[in-house]
Design an enzyme around this catalytic site. Structure first.
Site, PDB file in Angstrom:
ATOM      1  N   ASP A   1       0.892   4.446  -2.446  1.00  0.00           N
ATOM      2  CA  ASP A   1       0.479   5.903  -2.581  1.00  0.00           C
ATOM      3  C   ASP A   1       1.383   6.669  -1.732  1.00  0.00           C
ATOM      4  O   ASP A   1       1.583   8.023  -1.957  1.00  0.00           O
ATOM      5  CB  ASP A   1      -0.631   6.089  -1.982  1.00  0.00           C
ATOM      6  CG  ASP A   1      -1.093   5.803  -0.393  1.00  0.00           C
ATOM      7  OD1 ASP A   1       0.088   5.376   0.140  1.00  0.00           O
ATOM      8  OD2 ASP A   1      -2.019   6.047  -0.013  1.00  0.00           O
TER       9      ASP A   1
ATOM     10  N   SER B   1      -1.960   0.458   4.616  1.00  0.00           N
ATOM     11  CA  SER B   1      -1.024   1.195   3.883  1.00  0.00           C
ATOM     12  C   SER B   1       0.329   0.969   4.334  1.00  0.00           C
ATOM     13  O   SER B   1       0.877  -0.138   4.267  1.00  0.00           O
ATOM     14  CB  SER B   1      -1.395   2.761   4.326  1.00  0.00           C
ATOM     15  OG  SER B   1      -0.494   3.786   3.401  1.00  0.00           O
TER      16      SER B   1
ATOM     17  N   ASP C   1       0.890   0.190   0.049  1.00  0.00           N
ATOM     18  CA  ASP C   1      -0.187   0.127  -0.814  1.00  0.00           C
ATOM     19  C   ASP C   1       0.158   1.227  -2.178  1.00  0.00           C
ATOM     20  O   ASP C   1      -0.739   1.431  -2.977  1.00  0.00           O
ATOM     21  CB  ASP C   1      -1.513   0.397  -0.370  1.00  0.00           C
ATOM     22  CG  ASP C   1      -1.459   2.115   0.031  1.00  0.00           C
ATOM     23  OD1 ASP C   1      -0.541   2.624   0.330  1.00  0.00           O
ATOM     24  OD2 ASP C   1      -2.582   2.663   0.272  1.00  0.00           O
TER      25      ASP C   1
ATOM     26  N   ASP D   1       5.418   2.529  -0.259  1.00  0.00           N
ATOM     27  CA  ASP D   1       4.941   1.694   0.939  1.00  0.00           C
ATOM     28  C   ASP D   1       3.886   0.693   0.467  1.00  0.00           C
ATOM     29  O   ASP D   1       3.875   0.438  -0.830  1.00  0.00           O
ATOM     30  CB  ASP D   1       4.068   2.750   1.607  1.00  0.00           C
ATOM     31  CG  ASP D   1       2.814   3.616   1.076  1.00  0.00           C
ATOM     32  OD1 ASP D   1       2.646   3.260  -0.026  1.00  0.00           O
ATOM     33  OD2 ASP D   1       2.086   3.662   1.946  1.00  0.00           O
TER      34      ASP D   1
END
Length: 451
Positions: free
Chosen positions: A251, A108, A249, A247
């Protein structure tokens, strides 16, 4: 029973150090394959379950992807590879293709040296605690590779990005578009770099992409939702109407107005809630977390919108939303969940919801959220060894002293990070100087008590 490897967002750590090693990830793939594929209801006899694997742009993704698919195949699970793909895209594709599970290789918002593994069920939701515990229980057992004729096969999906782009666009009202808007889009050199610009462009916006040249090492580096100064400066430099920062990834979401002012997750959730309330399709209330600003709770109250707090972590926001039968929630950090649009937090879809609100109101973000006054918060991170005991007497004494000093004008949240070896100290009050003094007082006590 506590979890040994799974945190609030899957298994995560430094690459090359336990548990993020090729050997462990292969065993994790095997254990997950056995658990997630145990229910073969609806599958034709003799057909293997299918699990989809996506990843972000970290260089270690190649290595971990190979290890993960080896473990899954050994468990008799077929694999579909989609390459770099946002976490919410994996959730969507898993559900849309009626697969047994989805897996994302990502850490992430963490730096490229870290990586992690997180899972989605067949419904596109994060795994419940009991399923993660079942996977952990199998990790201690030896791998027993399936007979050769039952081993899994691996195929690559070439149309995954196009499918997800169309899905994101479908969540934006057909009668509305983004024509005339200039938008800076910071992809954090992460998994959205090849999908998010297309979504906004095809809805009519003039898109100025930044952070869209990943090299395996630059994910989240001085860009994206965790470093919004880059987006803010680009908005001013290009005289854009809005900025969007995702960000690594995809989400998390942060946004900016035309003057570069940054709006966090609390403010963005409030904008969506206010628009839904005014439009008459607000269902239930809003779920935040222990870290959600008290000012947002009060502002929602003035709109007669119920509010509830969950533990920190978007998985817990999701659980409370489902328990209450509500649709909207999120975290200050930028996880925003719109369950009428997607089963999980999605930065692109959440940005579209905010843009719909300001587009309808013909206003800026600042104008639309001017009735929301955030109380000053101080957040300090103290690095500790994993498993540090927050019940330490000196730490609790410092918290008690801080609570006395704050009185009814503030609150304290002291918690262990679910993704990093950190203790997070948050103090919120109407006086920023008082908040800082008390936060530093507690942080000092944690440092002295930490081994």
């Amino acid at each position: 029973m506590s979890r040994k490897y799974f945190g609030t967002d899957g298994v995560r750590g430094r690459v090359g150090e336990s548990p993020i090693t090729p050997e462990f990830v292969m065993r994790l793939g095997y254990a997950a394959g056995k658990v997630l594929a145990s229910d073969t209801t609806g599958l034709p006899q003799g057909e293997n379950p299918v699990v989809l694997i996506g990843k972000d742009t970290r260089i270690s993704g190649y290595m971990l992807e190979a290890a993960l698919q080896a473990g899954l195949c050994a468990a008799g699970v077929d694999v579909r590879l989609v390459g770099p793909m946002p976490t919410p895209a994996v959730a969507y594709l898993t559900r849309a293709l009626r697969l047994q599970a989805g897996v994302v290789i990502s850490a992430s918002h963490n730096p490229f040296e870290d990586n992690g593994i997180k899972f989605f069920s067949a419904t596109g939701a994060k795994l419940p605690d009991q399923t993660e515990l079942a996977i952990e229980a199998l990790l201690d057992e030896p791998m027993q590779t399936m007979p050769s004729k039952r081993l899994g096969r691996v195929k690559r999906m070439d149309d995954a990005a196009a499918r997800y782009i169309e899905f994101c666009k479908s969540t934006f009202p057909f009668e509305c578009d983004l024509r005339g808007l200039r938008i800076v889009l910071d992809c954090a050199h992460g998994a959205t770099y090849h999908v998010a610009p297309h979504v906004l462009h095809e809805l009519g916006a003039e898109v100025i992409p930044i952070g869209n040249h990943p090299d395996g090492l630059n994910i989240n580096r001085e860009c994206g939702a965790t470093h919004t100064a880059t987006m803010s400066a680009a908005v001013r430099r290009h005289r854009a109407d809005f900025g969007i920062a995702l960000d690594g990834d995809g989400d998390r979401l942060m946004m900016a107005d035309a003057d570069g002012t940054v709006f966090d997750g609390d403010q963005l959730v409030y904008a969506i809630a206010k628009h839904r309330s005014e439009s008459g399709y607000m269902k239930g209330g809003v779920v935040g977390t222990l870290m959600t600003n008290l000012g947002m709770e009060h502002a929602l109250g003035r709109l007669n919108i119920p509010f509830a707090r969950a533990k920190v972590g978007d998985r817990y926001v999701l659980e409370l939303l489902q328990q209450n039968g509500w649709q909207l929630g999120g975290e200050t950090s930028g996880h925003v969940l719109c369950l009428d649009k997607h089963t999980t937090g999605d930065g692109i879809i959440s940005a579209l919801q905010v843009l719909h609100a300001v587009r309808d109101s013909r206003s800026s973000l600042a104008e639309y959220t001017r009735d929301l006054t955030l109380y000053p918060q101080v957040l300090l991170n103290v690095r500790v060894v994993k498993g540090f005991d927050l019940s330490d007497g000196a730490v609790q004494k410092a918290c008690g002293e801080a609570e006395t000093a704050l009185g009814k004008e503030g609150r304290i949240v002291l918690r262990a990070s679910g993704t990093e070896p950190l203790i997070r100290v948050m103090v919120e009050s109407t006086c920023p100087e008082l908040s800082m003094r008390q936060a530093e007082h507690i942080a000092a006590a944690v440092r002295l008590a930490a081994p």
